[in-house]
Motif scaffolding. Sequence first.
Motif, short mmCIF file in Angstrom:
data_model
loop_
_atom_site.label_atom_id
_atom_site.label_comp_id
_atom_site.label_asym_id
_atom_site.label_seq_id
_atom_site.Cartn_x
_atom_site.Cartn_y
_atom_site.Cartn_z
N ALA A 126 41.16 22.11 28.84
CA ALA A 126 41.01 22.97 30.01
C ALA A 126 41.19 24.41 29.57
N GLY A 127 40.80 25.30 30.42
CA GLY A 127 40.95 26.72 30.13
C GLY A 127 41.71 27.41 31.26
N LEU A 128 42.30 28.54 30.93
CA LEU A 128 43.07 29.29 31.91
C LEU A 128 42.82 30.78 31.67
N LEU A 129 42.52 31.50 32.72
CA LEU A 129 42.28 32.94 32.64
C LEU A 129 43.27 33.63 33.56
N LYS A 130 44.14 34.47 33.02
CA LYS A 130 45.11 35.20 33.82
C LYS A 130 44.40 36.38 34.48
N LEU A 131 44.51 36.48 35.80
CA LEU A 131 43.81 37.52 36.55
C LEU A 131 44.68 38.71 36.88
N ARG A 132 45.99 38.54 36.89
CA ARG A 132 46.89 39.67 37.16
C ARG A 132 48.10 39.55 36.28
#
Length: 132
Positions: A126-132
């Motif tokens: 899976a992937g995770l992108l931090k937005l803040r």
Amino acid sequence: MSVEFVVRFPVDDQVLSALHAAAFDGPPEVTPWAERLERRALSWIGAFSNDVLVGFVQLCWDGGAHAFVLDTAVHPEFGRQGIGQRLVAAAAEEARKAGCEWLHVDFEPHLTAFYLEACGFRPTDAGLLKLR
């Protein structure tokens, strides 16, 4: 000790926020849980011991085949008694009833044994992108 599991229980923001803070060792900030759950969750389940909230899980979905487990929390005084596992199983059953085909969960490495061994999830990339 008897624990009752209640689907879509009436949420008290302060009580659920206090449980969340205790379970995750965080600050006791009050979150607008009731409004958020009513608007966005497929379901949620509470674990109650003598009418006291001791566990919680939220079930979200995409409106189709995929549901997502979020915010699984058990008060530390009630840990390691199978409550978390039973909460996740109840969430899975709610997802099945809604017609979902898949149940997803993201977790930190220290929870691998809980989700993979105790709850029966299988590992995936899976992937995770931090937005803040």
